[in-house]
Structures are given as structure tokens and as C-alpha cells.
Design a protein around this motif. Structure first.
Motif, PDB file in Angstrom:
ATOM      1  N   PRO A  93      39.270  40.006  47.936  1.00 38.06           N
ATOM      2  CA  PRO A  93      39.626  41.350  48.413  1.00 38.06           C
ATOM      3  C   PRO A  93      40.646  42.013  47.492  1.00 38.06           C
ATOM      4  O   PRO A  93      41.820  42.189  47.833  1.00 38.06           O
ATOM      5  N   SER A  94      40.203  42.396  46.310  1.00 46.20           N
ATOM      6  CA  SER A  94      41.077  43.075  45.349  1.00 46.20           C
ATOM      7  C   SER A  94      40.224  43.899  44.395  1.00 46.20           C
ATOM      8  O   SER A  94      39.165  43.439  43.934  1.00 46.20           O
ATOM      9  N   THR A  95      40.688  45.101  44.079  1.00 51.88           N
ATOM     10  CA  THR A  95      39.972  45.935  43.106  1.00 51.88           C
ATOM     11  C   THR A  95      40.095  45.363  41.699  1.00 51.88           C
ATOM     12  O   THR A  95      39.355  45.760  40.795  1.00 51.88           O
ATOM     13  N   LYS A  96      41.015  44.431  41.494  1.00 53.84           N
ATOM     14  CA  LYS A  96      41.172  43.784  40.185  1.00 53.84           C
ATOM     15  C   LYS A  96      40.091  42.733  39.935  1.00 53.84           C
ATOM     16  O   LYS A  96      39.908  42.287  38.810  1.00 53.84           O
ATOM     17  N   GLY A  97      39.455  42.289  41.023  1.00 46.92           N
ATOM     18  CA  GLY A  97      38.440  41.251  40.886  1.00 46.92           C
ATOM     19  C   GLY A  97      38.987  39.850  40.909  1.00 46.92           C
ATOM     20  O   GLY A  97      38.247  38.884  40.745  1.00 46.92           O
ATOM     21  N   MET A  98      40.294  39.725  41.141  1.00 56.91           N
ATOM     22  CA  MET A  98      40.903  38.401  41.225  1.00 56.91           C
ATOM     23  C   MET A  98      42.210  38.500  41.987  1.00 56.91           C
ATOM     24  O   MET A  98      42.823  39.549  42.070  1.00 56.91           O
ATOM     25  N   LEU A  99      42.607  37.366  42.572  1.00 57.84           N
ATOM     26  CA  LEU A  99      43.915  37.246  43.231  1.00 57.84           C
ATOM     27  C   LEU A  99      44.622  36.056  42.629  1.00 57.84           C
ATOM     28  O   LEU A  99      44.013  35.031  42.378  1.00 57.84           O
TER      29      LEU A  99
END
Length: 195
Positions: free
Chosen positions: A189-195
Motif C-alpha cells: 500500500p504505497s505509491t512508491k511501490g515499496m515499503l
């Protein structure tokens, strides 16, 4: 795939074995050498529906600092490992918990950006033999090692035991929500594609 982890950590100050399961039933087996911390960890696991095993031996003849801090480190590492790639999780969690005269709020973002924001004034410096300042130490190490953004607000209270108890119950409930798998979430769940 089971979301669980086992951590072992030994220093000149402490020796800790810890096992943690995100998808548990609130079962605990706790030997910390710090009775008040044992009570708080039991509440955390019960209210978060986590299974938690801790066998800790530390230099509690000096004080409870090293043991409390190192359990926070190990629990944080276990949370991070149990989460794996974080795909499908809700990421955010929050909880308000009252405990008689006290009200605590915990808000979590499993962001991979560690931060602790702690707001609360306790009326007593000790609960039994436990130094209340160690609550901040525990939570900071937990947030750091779990790489979570952790906000803790104790809105009010008169009894220090009740205030801390509300914090740990809220911590369990907020973390439970943040780690829940939401079938609507594709990937992380991130627009960056990673957490």
C-alpha cells in the motif's frame, strides 16, 4: 505463508529468546525478569491477537533498563521479519483505549521510516520497582527495529499503572489493524511501490 519470527540476541547485559506470530490467538509465555513489563507484554499480545514467547535473562540486579530495552529491540525485529514484504497489509492502524481514569491513543504507520512521537506525562516515576521512563525507551527501540512510525498519546489519567496499561492495549490493537491483510490491496500500500 506463516507470518512469524524467532529472534535470539545475546550481549554482556542480556540474553533473549523471542518468538512472535502476527496471526495468533493472544497466547503468551513470558519470562522477562521484569514483572511489570511481563504484564504489559501480556496485554499487548492479548489485545493484538498475537502469540508471543519471551525468555529473557538480564542484569536486573542493576536495574530493568537493559532488559526492557533489549526486549523492545527483539520484538521490533520480530515484527519486521514476520511482516515480510508487507504485500496486502493495511499499513495504518490506530486505537483509542480507556482504562478507568486513563485514555491512550496509538497510531501506527508501517512505513519503513522509524519514528516515535510520544506525548504523555505520568504522575509517578515508578510503578512498583519499574522505572516509568523505560516505557519511552521500550517504545523507541520497538519503533526503530520494526521500522514503524509510532505515535503514542496519553490524553489523560491519574493512575500511572492505568495509563501505561492503556498504552500497551492500544499498541496491540493498532498493530493488529495495521498488519491485517486487506484483499483489496494489491502489492504494497504505497505509491512508491515499496515499503
Amino acid at each position: 505463508m506463516a507470518r512469524e519470527a524467532t529472534i535470539a540476541r545475546t550481549t554482556k547485559e542480556t540474553s533473549i529468546q523471542l518468538a512472535f506470530s502476527l496471526d495468533g490467538e493472544g497466547k503468551t509465555e513470558l519470562e522477562t525478569g521484569v514483572p511489570f513489563l511481563t504484564h504489559m507484554l501480556d496485554l499487548f499480545a492479548k489485545h493484538g491477537q498475537f502469540d508471543l514467547f519471551v525468555d529473557a535473562k538480564g542484569d536486573t540486579h542493576i536495574d530493568d533498563h537493559h532488559t526492557t530495552e533489549d526486549i523492545g529491540i527483539c520484538l521490533g525485529q520480530a515484527i519486521k521479519e514476520a511482516l515480510g514484504d508487507k504485500k496486502g497489509i493495511k499499513r495504518y492502524g490506530h486505537a483509542f483505549v480507556p482504562m478507568d481514569d486513563a485514555l491512550a491513543q496509538v497510531v501506527i504507520d508501517l512505513s519503513n521510516r522509524p519514528h516515535l512521537e510520544f506525548r504523555g506525562e505520568f504522575p509517578a516515576a515508578k510503578v512498583g520497582t519499574f522505572d516509568v521512563e523505560l516505557i519511552h525507551e521500550f517504545l523507541w527501540k520497538l519503533a526503530l527495529e520494526a521500522r514503524m512510525n509510532l505515535h503514542v498519546i496519553v490524553h489523560y489519567g491519574r493512575n500511572t499503572h492505568h495509563m501505561i496499561e492503556a498504552v500497551f492495549k492500544a499498541l496491540g490493537r493498532a498493530l493488529d489493524e495495521a498488519t491485517m491483510v486487506d484483499p483489496r490491496v494489491k502489492g504494497v500500500p504505497s505509491t512508491k511501490g515499496m515499503l
